[in-house]
Design a protein around this motif. Structure first.
Motif, PDB file in Angstrom:
ATOM      1  N   ALA A  30       0.834  -1.209   0.000  1.00  0.00           N
ATOM      2  CA  ALA A  30       0.000   0.000   0.000  1.00  0.00           C
ATOM      3  C   ALA A  30       0.863   1.251   0.000  1.00  0.00           C
ATOM      4  O   ALA A  30       0.549   2.233  -0.693  1.00  0.00           O
ATOM      5  CB  ALA A  30      -0.933  -0.014   1.212  1.00  0.00           C
ATOM      6  N   ILE A  33       2.195   1.908  -3.480  1.00  0.00           N
ATOM      7  CA  ILE A  33       1.134   2.438  -4.335  1.00  0.00           C
ATOM      8  C   ILE A  33       0.885   3.916  -4.037  1.00  0.00           C
ATOM      9  O   ILE A  33       0.724   4.730  -4.950  1.00  0.00           O
ATOM     10  CB  ILE A  33      -0.159   1.604  -4.170  1.00  0.00           C
ATOM     11  CG1 ILE A  33       0.049   0.209  -4.768  1.00  0.00           C
ATOM     12  CG2 ILE A  33      -1.349   2.294  -4.817  1.00  0.00           C
ATOM     13  CD1 ILE A  33      -1.046  -0.774  -4.453  1.00  0.00           C
ATOM     14  N   LEU A  37       1.415   7.014  -6.570  1.00  0.00           N
ATOM     15  CA  LEU A  37       0.330   7.957  -6.834  1.00  0.00           C
ATOM     16  C   LEU A  37       0.802   9.399  -6.626  1.00  0.00           C
ATOM     17  O   LEU A  37       0.454  10.290  -7.406  1.00  0.00           O
ATOM     18  CB  LEU A  37      -0.861   7.654  -5.922  1.00  0.00           C
ATOM     19  CG  LEU A  37      -2.073   8.553  -6.066  1.00  0.00           C
ATOM     20  CD1 LEU A  37      -2.730   8.339  -7.420  1.00  0.00           C
ATOM     21  CD2 LEU A  37      -3.059   8.294  -4.955  1.00  0.00           C
TER      22      LEU A  37
END
Length: 83
Positions: A30, A33, A37
């Motif tokens: 996570a 990611i 982003l």
């Protein structure tokens, strides 16, 4: 003498596994990611001094790195199986 041999045998039967638990790996994925982003928010053809590129994207990247540290340092509690 046989007692020493028996101790070494019992200590060598330790379970070898992964360094972290499943939740640690999920948190780390996570965090990767979120960092990705954040870098994605920094790209684009809009104004270089926009709110997204100057404020939001670096904040998202820092949050992603902080989540990575949490993923490494988090130690889940052991389940109590003796009942």
């Amino acid at each position: 003498m046989s007692e020493k041999k028996q101790k070494s045998i019992t200590t060598s039967n330790t379970k070898i596994g992964f360094a972290f638990e499943r939740i640690n790996y999920q948190l780390f994925i996570a965090s990767v990611i979120v960092v990705f982003l954040g870098f994605l928010l920094m790209t684009g053809k809009e104004d270089i001094y926009s709110f997204t590129k100057i404020t939001l994207a670096p904040l998202v990247v820092v949050i992603g790195f902080a989540l990575g540290f949490v993923a490494i340092l988090y130690k889940p509690r052991k389940k109590n199986t003796e009942q």
